[in-house]
Design a protein around this motif. Structure first.
Motif, PDB file in Angstrom:
ATOM      1  N   GLY A   1       0.804  -1.303   0.068  1.00 21.56           N
ATOM      2  CA  GLY A   1      -0.192   0.039   0.055  1.00 21.56           C
ATOM      3  C   GLY A   1       0.674   1.313   0.054  1.00 21.56           C
ATOM      4  O   GLY A   1       1.900   1.393   0.217  1.00 21.56           O
ATOM      5  N   ALA A   2       0.110   2.404  -0.303  1.00 22.06           N
ATOM      6  CA  ALA A   2       0.875   3.712  -0.236  1.00 22.06           C
ATOM      7  C   ALA A   2       0.063   4.628   0.414  1.00 22.06           C
ATOM      8  O   ALA A   2      -1.434   4.499   0.447  1.00 22.06           O
ATOM      9  CB  ALA A   2       1.122   3.933  -1.661  1.00 22.06           C
ATOM     10  N   ASP A   3       0.456   5.841   0.802  1.00 20.48           N
ATOM     11  CA  ASP A   3      -0.249   7.070   1.153  1.00 20.48           C
ATOM     12  C   ASP A   3       0.415   8.281   0.497  1.00 20.48           C
ATOM     13  O   ASP A   3       1.332   8.262  -0.287  1.00 20.48           O
ATOM     14  CB  ASP A   3      -0.173   7.194   2.624  1.00 20.48           C
ATOM     15  CG  ASP A   3       1.059   7.294   3.038  1.00 20.48           C
ATOM     16  OD1 ASP A   3       1.994   7.636   2.625  1.00 20.48           O
ATOM     17  OD2 ASP A   3       1.328   7.162   4.589  1.00 20.48           O
ATOM     18  N   ARG A   4      -0.379   9.613   0.563  1.00 21.27           N
ATOM     19  CA  ARG A   4       0.108  10.429  -0.071  1.00 21.27           C
ATOM     20  C   ARG A   4       0.742  11.411   1.153  1.00 21.27           C
ATOM     21  O   ARG A   4      -0.179  11.538   2.008  1.00 21.27           O
ATOM     22  CB  ARG A   4      -0.968  11.255  -0.902  1.00 21.27           C
ATOM     23  CG  ARG A   4      -1.671  10.519  -1.970  1.00 21.27           C
ATOM     24  CD  ARG A   4      -2.890  11.172  -2.330  1.00 21.27           C
ATOM     25  NE  ARG A   4      -3.732  10.601  -3.466  1.00 21.27           N
ATOM     26  CZ  ARG A   4      -3.674  10.485  -4.706  1.00 21.27           C
ATOM     27  NH1 ARG A   4      -2.873  11.415  -5.194  1.00 21.27           N
ATOM     28  NH2 ARG A   4      -4.381   9.991  -5.423  1.00 21.27           N
ATOM     29  N   TYR A   5       1.807  12.117   0.701  1.00 17.93           N
ATOM     30  CA  TYR A   5       2.321  12.925   1.682  1.00 17.93           C
ATOM     31  C   TYR A   5       2.402  14.580   1.085  1.00 17.93           C
ATOM     32  O   TYR A   5       3.037  14.629   0.056  1.00 17.93           O
ATOM     33  CB  TYR A   5       3.742  12.726   2.050  1.00 17.93           C
ATOM     34  CG  TYR A   5       4.365  13.777   2.987  1.00 17.93           C
ATOM     35  CD1 TYR A   5       4.035  13.760   4.306  1.00 17.93           C
ATOM     36  CD2 TYR A   5       5.442  14.674   2.407  1.00 17.93           C
ATOM     37  CE1 TYR A   5       4.641  14.529   5.268  1.00 17.93           C
ATOM     38  CE2 TYR A   5       6.031  15.338   3.400  1.00 17.93           C
ATOM     39  CZ  TYR A   5       5.426  15.569   4.568  1.00 17.93           C
ATOM     40  OH  TYR A   5       6.255  16.348   5.442  1.00 17.93           O
TER      41      TYR A   5
END
Length: 366
Positions: A142-146
């Protein structure tokens, strides 16, 4: 490590972090294209790679004619850590930069990290352990936005822990990249994203596969599609290990005056794929994907605040009548689509109701 062939396709992965034995060759090659990256973000990226808990790695920094002094920063870090290899080349684009990294890679696995993003310390270790546990050719996380301006993280994408060995399921995953839709089955809920970062590829699986340097957009999606078509086992771990940076200076977010030409060139390449030409199911996936692209252009180009066109509605109508786009709109079979909003928007395009379609794309963020 032996493959766990007895595991069912809906298995929930359980594994522990552990350090593999050291060897003469790196286990993971991390390829980082460096072009138009802010110095602070590039340093943050490199330092996150140097902090990996999996130490037997190589970091290949490809300076693609970076005008902001990125090449100098790469050389600076190469003097600090011998695991860093720097390649300098004239600006040829991200595809050529990644291809240069693949050619230089010596690891059993390859992963890609963009020069303005950063990763969790366990990024390589967890992906590697999952790949070794399952024998996966491609392992994703998974990934997130910074958000740089406010210094906050936002959800991006995630999914269930999944191990997929069934070839038909993997083929459907590949086709979902063209459709831009989730692939759903009762025991699976997988979203294969079109980015190459947040993925770990078994090097021998890639073989001669390379990025298409003709593409100036959509190169990740095509690469993942072709990689999945030759993949025997796909694994997803539900851990957010990749941090995608939202930065106003990023190439991804800048207004591209030539976006129409790039889109048409990119999708012409998709149209000419042998699978699209020969396989009706793949061709349908391409048609749906092209319709989605046309709708996405409403926000990213036609209604972009920097677009100098004073009549964006007329320009959008003209774009939808381009031969490539018109063929997709006419032939797209939306009867089996699950995404109701997208289905309605494409239905509007089919009826040549361009203003309602544009409204759907704008306010539903299609």
């Amino acid at each position: 490590m032996p493959h766990k062939d007895s595991l069912p396709s809906d298995v929930v992965l359980e594994y522990s972090l552990r350090s593999p034995k050291t060897s003469a060759f790196p286990i993971v090659s991390i390829i980082v294209p460096v072009s138009n990256v802010e110095k602070g973000l590039l340093r943050q990226c490199i330092e996150s790679l140097l902090a990996q808990t999996l130490e037997n790695i190589e970091i290949i920094l490809v300076d693609d004619g970076c005008p902001s002094g990125g090449g100098t920063i790469c050389d600076e870090y190469a003097k600090i850590d011998k695991r860093i290899k720097v390649i300098h080349q004239p600006n040829k684009g991200v595809s050529a930069a990644r291809n240069a990294g693949i050619e230089a890679a010596r690891g059993r696995y390859i992963t890609f990290v963009d020069g303005d993003d950063f990763v969790a310390p366990e990024y390589c270790m967890e992906l590697f352990n999952a790949a070794e546990e399952t024998g996966a050719d491609i392992t994703a996380c998974g990934a997130d936005r910074y958000e740089v301006i406010h210094g906050v993280f936002h959800p991006f994408f995630s999914g269930n822990n999944t191990l997929c060995r069934n070839q038909e399921e993997i083929r459907q995953l590949a086709l979902s990249l063209l459709r831009t839709m989730k692939f759903k089955r009762e025991e699976l809920n997988i979203r294969v994203n079109g980015y190459v970062w947040a993925h770990l590829y078994r090097t021998e699986c890639l073989n001669e596969l390379r990025f298409d340097p003709r593409l100036l957009g959509g190169e990740d999606r095509l690469f993942n599609y072709l990689a999945l078509m030759r993949c025997n086992c796909f694994c997803y771990i539900n851990r957010v290990l990749y941090h995608y940076v939202i930065n106003s200076q990023s190439l991804t977010h800048k207004f591209k005056p030539n976006a129409i030409e790039l889109a048409l060139e990119t999708y012409q390449i998709y149209r000419n794929l042998p699978e699209v030409e020969q396989n009706p199911e793949c061709r349908q996936a391409y048609y749906i994907r092209t319709c989605c692209m046309a709708l996405a252009m409403v926000r990213s180009y036609f209604l972009h605040p920097e677009n100098p066109d004073k009549e964006p509605a007329i320009a959008f109508r003209r774009f939808c009548r381009e031969n490539l786009v018109a063929e997709a709109i006419q032939n797209a079979d939306i009867r089996k689509m699950r995404l109701c909003k997208m289905k309605l928007a494409i239905w509007c395009l089919k009826l040549r109701l361009y203003e309602p379609a544009s409204w759907c794309a704008r306010y539903w963020h299609l």
